[in-house]
Write a protein that holds these residues in place. Structure first.
Motif, PDB file in Angstrom:
ATOM      1  N   GLU A 192       0.867  -1.170   0.000  1.00 50.45           N
ATOM      2  CA  GLU A 192       0.000   0.000   0.000  1.00 50.45           C
ATOM      3  C   GLU A 192       0.906   1.223   0.000  1.00 50.45           C
ATOM      4  OE1 GLU A 192      -2.954  -0.002   3.090  1.00 50.45           O
ATOM      5  OE2 GLU A 192      -3.201  -2.161   2.914  1.00 50.45           O
ATOM      6  N   GLU A 193       0.442   2.324  -0.588  1.00 51.31           N
ATOM      7  CA  GLU A 193       1.258   3.527  -0.733  1.00 51.31           C
ATOM      8  C   GLU A 193       1.805   4.003   0.622  1.00 51.31           C
ATOM      9  OE1 GLU A 193       3.336   5.944  -3.127  1.00 51.31           O
ATOM     10  OE2 GLU A 193       2.004   4.354  -3.770  1.00 51.31           O
ATOM     11  N   PHE A 194       1.020   3.911   1.673  1.00 52.50           N
ATOM     12  CA  PHE A 194       1.460   4.315   3.005  1.00 52.50           C
ATOM     13  C   PHE A 194       2.719   3.558   3.426  1.00 52.50           C
ATOM     14  CE2 PHE A 194       1.465   3.422   7.581  1.00 52.50           C
ATOM     15  CZ  PHE A 194       1.555   4.711   8.094  1.00 52.50           C
ATOM     16  N   TYR A 195       2.721   2.232   3.238  1.00 52.32           N
ATOM     17  CA  TYR A 195       3.859   1.408   3.629  1.00 52.32           C
ATOM     18  C   TYR A 195       5.035   1.584   2.681  1.00 52.32           C
ATOM     19  CZ  TYR A 195       0.577  -0.587   6.883  1.00 52.32           C
ATOM     20  OH  TYR A 195      -0.336  -0.739   7.880  1.00 52.32           O
ATOM     21  N   ALA A 196       4.749   1.785   1.410  1.00 48.48           N
ATOM     22  CA  ALA A 196       5.816   2.049   0.443  1.00 48.48           C
ATOM     23  C   ALA A 196       6.527   3.353   0.807  1.00 48.48           C
ATOM     24  CB  ALA A 196       5.249   2.113  -0.963  1.00 48.48           C
ATOM     25  N   ASP A 197       5.778   4.378   1.206  1.00 49.61           N
ATOM     26  CA  ASP A 197       6.385   5.645   1.632  1.00 49.61           C
ATOM     27  C   ASP A 197       7.262   5.449   2.862  1.00 49.61           C
ATOM     28  OD1 ASP A 197       5.311   7.112  -0.432  1.00 49.61           O
ATOM     29  OD2 ASP A 197       3.609   7.855   0.751  1.00 49.61           O
ATOM     30  N   LYS A 198       6.829   4.592   3.768  1.00 53.05           N
ATOM     31  CA  LYS A 198       7.638   4.302   4.961  1.00 53.05           C
ATOM     32  C   LYS A 198       8.979   3.694   4.568  1.00 53.05           C
ATOM     33  CE  LYS A 198       4.999   4.895   8.719  1.00 53.05           C
ATOM     34  NZ  LYS A 198       5.378   5.853   9.710  1.00 53.05           N
ATOM     35  N   LEU A 199       8.968   2.778   3.600  1.00 60.00           N
ATOM     36  CA  LEU A 199      10.205   2.142   3.149  1.00 60.00           C
ATOM     37  C   LEU A 199      11.110   3.135   2.428  1.00 60.00           C
ATOM     38  CD1 LEU A 199       8.857  -1.268   1.834  1.00 60.00           C
ATOM     39  CD2 LEU A 199      10.319  -0.896   3.820  1.00 60.00           C
ATOM     40  N   ARG A 200      10.527   4.038   1.665  1.00 61.22           N
ATOM     41  CA  ARG A 200      11.310   5.015   0.919  1.00 61.22           C
ATOM     42  C   ARG A 200      11.830   6.123   1.816  1.00 61.22           C
ATOM     43  NH1 ARG A 200       7.200   4.294  -3.569  1.00 61.22           N
ATOM     44  NH2 ARG A 200       5.883   5.654  -2.350  1.00 61.22           N
ATOM     45  N   GLY A 201      11.240   6.304   2.961  1.00 62.31           N
ATOM     46  CA  GLY A 201      11.622   7.396   3.842  1.00 62.31           C
ATOM     47  C   GLY A 201      10.694   8.561   3.616  1.00 62.31           C
ATOM     48  N   GLY A 202       9.957   8.934   4.626  1.00 63.87           N
ATOM     49  CA  GLY A 202       8.945   9.957   4.459  1.00 63.87           C
ATOM     50  C   GLY A 202       9.431  11.375   4.614  1.00 63.87           C
ATOM     51  N   LEU A 203      10.569  11.580   5.233  1.00 66.44           N
ATOM     52  CA  LEU A 203      11.036  12.940   5.480  1.00 66.44           C
ATOM     53  C   LEU A 203      11.751  13.469   4.250  1.00 66.44           C
ATOM     54  CD1 LEU A 203      12.319  12.424   9.103  1.00 66.44           C
ATOM     55  CD2 LEU A 203      10.231  13.582   8.400  1.00 66.44           C
ATOM     56  N   GLY A 204      11.342  14.648   3.827  1.00 61.30           N
ATOM     57  CA  GLY A 204      11.918  15.213   2.620  1.00 61.30           C
ATOM     58  C   GLY A 204      12.215  16.690   2.726  1.00 61.30           C
ATOM     59  N   VAL A 205      12.271  17.340   1.583  1.00 63.78           N
ATOM     60  CA  VAL A 205      12.659  18.740   1.490  1.00 63.78           C
ATOM     61  C   VAL A 205      11.744  19.637   2.321  1.00 63.78           C
ATOM     62  CG1 VAL A 205      12.931  20.681  -0.115  1.00 63.78           C
ATOM     63  CG2 VAL A 205      13.773  18.423  -0.742  1.00 63.78           C
ATOM     64  N   THR A 206      10.434  19.393   2.289  1.00 62.16           N
ATOM     65  CA  THR A 206       9.504  20.255   3.021  1.00 62.16           C
ATOM     66  C   THR A 206       9.590  20.065   4.530  1.00 62.16           C
ATOM     67  OG1 THR A 206       7.717  18.656   2.740  1.00 62.16           O
ATOM     68  CG2 THR A 206       7.875  20.426   1.102  1.00 62.16           C
ATOM     69  N   ASP A 207      10.144  18.957   4.976  1.00 66.57           N
ATOM     70  CA  ASP A 207      10.269  18.692   6.410  1.00 66.57           C
ATOM     71  C   ASP A 207      11.546  19.267   7.008  1.00 66.57           C
ATOM     72  OD1 ASP A 207       7.911  16.897   6.577  1.00 66.57           O
ATOM     73  OD2 ASP A 207       9.136  15.658   5.257  1.00 66.57           O
ATOM     74  N   ALA A 208      12.519  19.579   6.176  1.00 70.88           N
ATOM     75  CA  ALA A 208      13.826  20.037   6.651  1.00 70.88           C
ATOM     76  C   ALA A 208      13.796  21.514   7.048  1.00 70.88           C
ATOM     77  CB  ALA A 208      14.877  19.813   5.566  1.00 70.88           C
ATOM     78  N   GLU A 209      14.628  21.853   8.013  1.00 66.57           N
ATOM     79  CA  GLU A 209      14.748  23.249   8.436  1.00 66.57           C
ATOM     80  C   GLU A 209      15.504  24.080   7.406  1.00 66.57           C
ATOM     81  OE1 GLU A 209      15.641  23.635  12.829  1.00 66.57           O
ATOM     82  OE2 GLU A 209      15.909  21.469  12.500  1.00 66.57           O
ATOM     83  N   SER A 210      16.418  23.437   6.675  1.00 66.19           N
ATOM     84  CA  SER A 210      17.139  24.129   5.612  1.00 66.19           C
ATOM     85  C   SER A 210      17.471  23.149   4.497  1.00 66.19           C
ATOM     86  CB  SER A 210      18.410  24.800   6.146  1.00 66.19           C
ATOM     87  OG  SER A 210      19.316  23.843   6.613  1.00 66.19           O
ATOM     88  N   VAL A 211      17.846  23.715   3.343  1.00 63.30           N
ATOM     89  CA  VAL A 211      18.166  22.912   2.165  1.00 63.30           C
ATOM     90  C   VAL A 211      19.555  23.304   1.671  1.00 63.30           C
ATOM     91  CG1 VAL A 211      17.515  22.367  -0.212  1.00 63.30           C
ATOM     92  CG2 VAL A 211      15.735  22.745   1.511  1.00 63.30           C
ATOM     93  N   LEU A 212      20.386  22.302   1.449  1.00 61.79           N
ATOM     94  CA  LEU A 212      21.694  22.504   0.833  1.00 61.79           C
ATOM     95  C   LEU A 212      21.566  21.971  -0.590  1.00 61.79           C
ATOM     96  CD1 LEU A 212      24.677  23.284   0.943  1.00 61.79           C
ATOM     97  CD2 LEU A 212      25.157  21.026   1.903  1.00 61.79           C
ATOM     98  N   ASP A 213      21.481  22.875  -1.550  1.00 59.74           N
ATOM     99  CA  ASP A 213      21.262  22.502  -2.941  1.00 59.74           C
ATOM    100  C   ASP A 213      22.602  22.390  -3.658  1.00 59.74           C
ATOM    101  OD1 ASP A 213      20.314  22.029  -5.467  1.00 59.74           O
ATOM    102  OD2 ASP A 213      18.888  23.693  -5.451  1.00 59.74           O
ATOM    103  N   LEU A 214      22.994  21.163  -3.961  1.00 56.03           N
ATOM    104  CA  LEU A 214      24.268  20.905  -4.631  1.00 56.03           C
ATOM    105  C   LEU A 214      24.075  20.545  -6.098  1.00 56.03           C
ATOM    106  CD1 LEU A 214      26.052  18.870  -1.805  1.00 56.03           C
ATOM    107  CD2 LEU A 214      26.251  21.304  -2.337  1.00 56.03           C
ATOM    108  N   ARG A 215      22.893  20.814  -6.616  1.00 55.46           N
ATOM    109  CA  ARG A 215      22.640  20.538  -8.030  1.00 55.46           C
ATOM    110  C   ARG A 215      23.442  21.525  -8.872  1.00 55.46           C
ATOM    111  NH1 ARG A 215      16.222  20.653  -7.790  1.00 55.46           N
ATOM    112  NH2 ARG A 215      16.834  22.510  -6.644  1.00 55.46           N
ATOM    113  N   GLY A 216      24.142  20.980  -9.855  1.00 53.41           N
ATOM    114  CA  GLY A 216      24.900  21.807 -10.781  1.00 53.41           C
ATOM    115  C   GLY A 216      26.271  22.241 -10.293  1.00 53.41           C
ATOM    116  N   VAL A 217      26.737  21.717  -9.149  1.00 51.36           N
ATOM    117  CA  VAL A 217      28.065  22.088  -8.651  1.00 51.36           C
ATOM    118  C   VAL A 217      29.059  20.960  -8.898  1.00 51.36           C
ATOM    119  CG1 VAL A 217      27.089  23.610  -6.878  1.00 51.36           C
ATOM    120  CG2 VAL A 217      27.717  21.297  -6.278  1.00 51.36           C
ATOM    121  N   SER A 218      30.328  21.306  -8.898  1.00 49.50           N
ATOM    122  CA  SER A 218      31.378  20.309  -9.102  1.00 49.50           C
ATOM    123  C   SER A 218      31.527  19.427  -7.859  1.00 49.50           C
ATOM    124  CB  SER A 218      32.711  21.006  -9.387  1.00 49.50           C
ATOM    125  OG  SER A 218      33.158  21.681  -8.221  1.00 49.50           O
TER     126      SER A 218
END
Length: 118
Positions: A5-31
């Motif tokens: 079920e999607e609920f359990y699949a999300d648990k396996l994938r890890g539910g905490l993401g960008v919107t849950d974090a206090e800050s974001v370190l964006d390393l996209r496009g850097v060496s």
């Protein structure tokens, strides 16, 4: 493979993401060198601050495959976790793209309300 079920699949994938974090370190496009320096700087600074959650965003693999920053950044974060600088380390959920969600341990006694009352 059994259906989850999607609920359990999300648990396996890890539910905490960008919107849950206090800050974001964006390393996209850097060496790789800049990414490694940014991770080290974040880890060093965190040792003298209150605990904090950070989402670290990385570029997806290039079309047709190739190297990403996932392995070198993940290795640095895993080493920091072994040193006790990171309390929680997991990958970002699929909808947030490639990256990690970390909770930096911070300086002992900082951010802990029970320590202030002792």
């Amino acid at each position: 493979m059994p259906h989850f079920e999607e609920f359990y699949a999300d648990k396996l994938r890890g539910g905490l993401g960008v919107t849950d974090a206090e800050s974001v370190l964006d390393l996209r496009g850097v060496s790789r060198e800049k990414a490694e320096a940014s991770i080290q700087d974040m880890l060093e600074r965190s040792r003298f601050a209150a605990p904090k959650s950070v989402a670290i965003r990385l570029d997806p693999p290039p079309e047709g495959g190739g190297e990403t920053l996932f392995q070198p950044v993940g290795k640095a974060l895993l080493d920091a976790k072994k040193r006790g600088w990171i309390d929680r380390l997991q990958t970002l959920p699929a909808q947030d793209g490639l990256g990690f969600y970390v909770v930096l341990a911070g300086k002992p006694g900082r951010g802990d309300s029970t320590a202030a009352r002792s």
